[in-house]
Motif scaffolding. Structure first.
Motif, PDB file in Angstrom:
ATOM      1  N   VAL A 110       0.835  -1.199   0.000  1.00 19.26           N
ATOM      2  CA  VAL A 110       0.000   0.000   0.000  1.00 19.26           C
ATOM      3  C   VAL A 110       0.875   1.256   0.000  1.00 19.26           C
ATOM      4  O   VAL A 110       1.719   1.441   0.874  1.00 19.26           O
ATOM      5  CB  VAL A 110      -0.941   0.014   1.221  1.00 19.26           C
ATOM      6  CG1 VAL A 110      -1.707   1.336   1.304  1.00 19.26           C
ATOM      7  CG2 VAL A 110      -1.920  -1.159   1.146  1.00 19.26           C
ATOM      8  N   THR A 111       0.660   2.109  -0.977  1.00 15.19           N
ATOM      9  CA  THR A 111       1.329   3.403  -1.053  1.00 15.19           C
ATOM     10  C   THR A 111       0.353   4.488  -0.609  1.00 15.19           C
ATOM     11  O   THR A 111      -0.864   4.252  -0.535  1.00 15.19           O
ATOM     12  CB  THR A 111       1.769   3.690  -2.492  1.00 15.19           C
ATOM     13  OG1 THR A 111       0.583   3.784  -3.320  1.00 15.19           O
ATOM     14  CG2 THR A 111       2.689   2.592  -3.017  1.00 15.19           C
ATOM     15  N   PRO A 112       0.834   5.693  -0.315  1.00 17.61           N
ATOM     16  CA  PRO A 112      -0.097   6.774   0.006  1.00 17.61           C
ATOM     17  C   PRO A 112      -1.123   7.012  -1.101  1.00 17.61           C
ATOM     18  O   PRO A 112      -2.300   7.293  -0.818  1.00 17.61           O
ATOM     19  CB  PRO A 112       0.829   7.984   0.179  1.00 17.61           C
ATOM     20  CG  PRO A 112       2.119   7.406   0.638  1.00 17.61           C
ATOM     21  CD  PRO A 112       2.238   6.106  -0.111  1.00 17.61           C
ATOM     22  N   GLU A 113      -0.687   6.868  -2.345  1.00 17.03           N
ATOM     23  CA  GLU A 113      -1.607   7.077  -3.469  1.00 17.03           C
ATOM     24  C   GLU A 113      -2.687   5.995  -3.498  1.00 17.03           C
ATOM     25  O   GLU A 113      -3.868   6.276  -3.760  1.00 17.03           O
ATOM     26  CB  GLU A 113      -0.832   7.084  -4.792  1.00 17.03           C
ATOM     27  CG  GLU A 113       0.119   8.265  -4.962  1.00 17.03           C
ATOM     28  CD  GLU A 113       1.403   8.132  -4.156  1.00 17.03           C
ATOM     29  OE1 GLU A 113       2.065   9.161  -3.929  1.00 17.03           O
ATOM     30  OE2 GLU A 113       1.744   6.985  -3.735  1.00 17.03           O
ATOM     31  N   TYR A 114      -2.284   4.744  -3.253  1.00 15.77           N
ATOM     32  CA  TYR A 114      -3.253   3.646  -3.241  1.00 15.77           C
ATOM     33  C   TYR A 114      -4.248   3.840  -2.091  1.00 15.77           C
ATOM     34  O   TYR A 114      -5.457   3.632  -2.253  1.00 15.77           O
ATOM     35  CB  TYR A 114      -2.534   2.308  -3.092  1.00 15.77           C
ATOM     36  CG  TYR A 114      -3.445   1.106  -3.224  1.00 15.77           C
ATOM     37  CD1 TYR A 114      -3.652   0.505  -4.462  1.00 15.77           C
ATOM     38  CD2 TYR A 114      -4.122   0.590  -2.122  1.00 15.77           C
ATOM     39  CE1 TYR A 114      -4.501  -0.581  -4.594  1.00 15.77           C
ATOM     40  CE2 TYR A 114      -4.978  -0.497  -2.249  1.00 15.77           C
ATOM     41  CZ  TYR A 114      -5.157  -1.075  -3.481  1.00 15.77           C
ATOM     42  OH  TYR A 114      -6.007  -2.147  -3.610  1.00 15.77           O
ATOM     43  N   TRP A 115      -3.733   4.227  -0.937  1.00 17.99           N
ATOM     44  CA  TRP A 115      -4.581   4.461   0.240  1.00 17.99           C
ATOM     45  C   TRP A 115      -5.617   5.542  -0.050  1.00 17.99           C
ATOM     46  O   TRP A 115      -6.803   5.373   0.220  1.00 17.99           O
ATOM     47  CB  TRP A 115      -3.710   4.855   1.426  1.00 17.99           C
ATOM     48  CG  TRP A 115      -4.469   5.109   2.689  1.00 17.99           C
ATOM     49  CD1 TRP A 115      -4.913   6.315   3.151  1.00 17.99           C
ATOM     50  CD2 TRP A 115      -4.890   4.135   3.659  1.00 17.99           C
ATOM     51  NE1 TRP A 115      -5.576   6.157   4.342  1.00 17.99           N
ATOM     52  CE2 TRP A 115      -5.578   4.831   4.671  1.00 17.99           C
ATOM     53  CE3 TRP A 115      -4.734   2.752   3.752  1.00 17.99           C
ATOM     54  CZ2 TRP A 115      -6.109   4.189   5.780  1.00 17.99           C
ATOM     55  CZ3 TRP A 115      -5.284   2.113   4.860  1.00 17.99           C
ATOM     56  CH2 TRP A 115      -5.956   2.820   5.859  1.00 17.99           C
ATOM     57  N   ASP A 116      -5.154   6.653  -0.599  1.00 18.99           N
ATOM     58  CA  ASP A 116      -6.070   7.744  -0.917  1.00 18.99           C
ATOM     59  C   ASP A 116      -7.115   7.298  -1.924  1.00 18.99           C
ATOM     60  O   ASP A 116      -8.289   7.680  -1.831  1.00 18.99           O
ATOM     61  CB  ASP A 116      -5.302   8.944  -1.461  1.00 18.99           C
ATOM     62  CG  ASP A 116      -4.470   9.650  -0.394  1.00 18.99           C
ATOM     63  OD1 ASP A 116      -4.687   9.385   0.802  1.00 18.99           O
ATOM     64  OD2 ASP A 116      -3.593  10.453  -0.778  1.00 18.99           O
ATOM     65  N   ASN A 117      -6.718   6.471  -2.895  1.00 20.14           N
ATOM     66  CA  ASN A 117      -7.659   5.995  -3.896  1.00 20.14           C
ATOM     67  C   ASN A 117      -8.753   5.136  -3.267  1.00 20.14           C
ATOM     68  O   ASN A 117      -9.925   5.215  -3.658  1.00 20.14           O
ATOM     69  CB  ASN A 117      -6.929   5.212  -4.981  1.00 20.14           C
ATOM     70  CG  ASN A 117      -7.801   4.928  -6.189  1.00 20.14           C
ATOM     71  OD1 ASN A 117      -8.359   5.843  -6.804  1.00 20.14           O
ATOM     72  ND2 ASN A 117      -7.939   3.659  -6.530  1.00 20.14           N
ATOM     73  N   CYS A 118      -8.392   4.303  -2.290  1.00 18.28           N
ATOM     74  CA  CYS A 118      -9.395   3.487  -1.583  1.00 18.28           C
ATOM     75  C   CYS A 118     -10.452   4.370  -0.940  1.00 18.28           C
ATOM     76  O   CYS A 118     -11.662   4.134  -1.083  1.00 18.28           O
ATOM     77  CB  CYS A 118      -8.722   2.632  -0.504  1.00 18.28           C
ATOM     78  SG  CYS A 118      -7.807   1.204  -1.107  1.00 18.28           S
ATOM     79  N   ASN A 120     -11.076   7.494  -1.649  1.00 20.06           N
ATOM     80  CA  ASN A 120     -11.737   8.325  -2.661  1.00 20.06           C
ATOM     81  C   ASN A 120     -12.857   7.584  -3.377  1.00 20.06           C
ATOM     82  O   ASN A 120     -13.786   8.211  -3.905  1.00 20.06           O
ATOM     83  CB  ASN A 120     -10.714   8.827  -3.673  1.00 20.06           C
ATOM     84  CG  ASN A 120      -9.791   9.879  -3.095  1.00 20.06           C
ATOM     85  OD1 ASN A 120     -10.062  10.452  -2.040  1.00 20.06           O
ATOM     86  ND2 ASN A 120      -8.683  10.120  -3.763  1.00 20.06           N
ATOM     87  N   GLY A 160      -7.342  -0.936   3.250  1.00 20.21           N
ATOM     88  CA  GLY A 160      -7.869   0.319   2.725  1.00 20.21           C
ATOM     89  C   GLY A 160      -9.378   0.278   2.586  1.00 20.21           C
ATOM     90  O   GLY A 160     -10.083   1.237   2.931  1.00 20.21           O
ATOM     91  N   THR A 163     -11.086  -0.040   6.200  1.00 15.43           N
ATOM     92  CA  THR A 163     -11.025   1.244   6.901  1.00 15.43           C
ATOM     93  C   THR A 163     -12.079   2.196   6.366  1.00 15.43           C
ATOM     94  O   THR A 163     -12.764   2.888   7.136  1.00 15.43           O
ATOM     95  CB  THR A 163      -9.626   1.863   6.762  1.00 15.43           C
ATOM     96  OG1 THR A 163      -8.667   0.990   7.338  1.00 15.43           O
ATOM     97  CG2 THR A 163      -9.547   3.214   7.448  1.00 15.43           C
TER      98      THR A 163
END
Length: 254
Positions: A110-118, A120, A160, A163
């Motif tokens: 999990v990257t910050p970008e992947y986390w944010d996409n979840c 979003n 992700g 959560t």
């Protein structure tokens, strides 16, 4: 399973807006609200499956839902679609925040970008959809947020997603308090292990399917229609005393 049998007279001619309505649980929701005589609008990222759905519904029920291709990560487009549908159909009585994506992922990947996409996809549109919808809603309107038992069970390899879905519980409780004085109900439906075409294509095996049935108190496969049945009830006037609650449809896993 047999077709849904309940008819809710209060849903006839109600304006219903559904996110992620082109396939899976969303497709089932769109069809069953059409069968209740509601005026249905929905958005989905997949235009081809949505147009095929509209053709099937027109052929079967002589009713075509309002549809617009929208990626729910684009909040401006989401809110514009809600406004356009409400203006064209004459207001808004029911919002179903259904769109989601339950991809599996290892914590280490999990990257910050992947986390944010979840978030979003699975959380942010629920709030901003409500923000746009409430200005069209009157007393007696209903918001239904689609949750998941995944967060209740601590489902592994989808942190992700779980959560995001756990936060929907808090969002539902808070917005029920905020919107209750206006006569607007906010609840969530919490599906269990629901078989959809996406599940079948990506990760469902006979062994995994049996594992879920073994966990359930009721020993049959839960279908999208069971989720639709609960959603129709919460959209109808019969649920006028229900607010801020999670309605679990999982066959007794949690």
């Amino acid at each position: 399973m047999p077709a849904l049998s309940n008819v809710y007279p209060s849903l006839k001619d109600k304006v219903v807006f559904i996110t992620g309505g082109g396939s899976g649980i969303g497709e089932c929701l769109v069809e069953n609200f059409i069968k209740q005589g509601a005026k249905v609008a929905y958005i989905d990222i997949d235009e081809s499956v949505s147009l095929a759905l509209n053709k099937r519904l027109e052929d079967t029920y002589q009713a075509t839902p309002w549809f617009k291709q929208v990626d729910v990560r684009d909040i401006a487009e989401l809110q514009t679609a809600i406004d356009e549908a409400a203006e064209q159909l004459g207001g808004l009585d029911v919002l179903v925040n259904n769109a989601g994506k339950d991809d599996r992922h290892n914590m280490e990947d999990v990257t910050p970008e992947y986390w944010d996409n979840c978030l979003n996809i699975n959380l942010r549109p629920h709030f901003f959809g409500m923000q746009a919808a409430v200005k069209w809603m009157k007393e007696g309107a209903s918001v239904i947020n689609m949750g998941s038992i995944g967060w209740m069970r601590g489902r592994h390899e989808m942190v992700g997603y779980t959560t995001s879905k756990g936060a929907i519980h808090t969002l539902t409780k808070t917005m029920a308090r905020d919107l209750g004085p206006r006569g607007i109900r906010v609840n969530s439906v919490v599906p269990g292990a629901i078989v959809t075409e996406r599940q079948k294509a990506l990760w469902l095996t006979p062994e995994i399917d049996q594992q879920f049935i073994d966990l359930q108190s009721l020993k049959f496969r839960i279908q999208p229609e069971e989720v639709a049945a609960m959603t129709l009830f919460l959209a109808s006037n019969d649920s006028r005393a229900c607010a801020g609650q999670n309605f679990i449809v999982d066959g007794g896993i949690v």
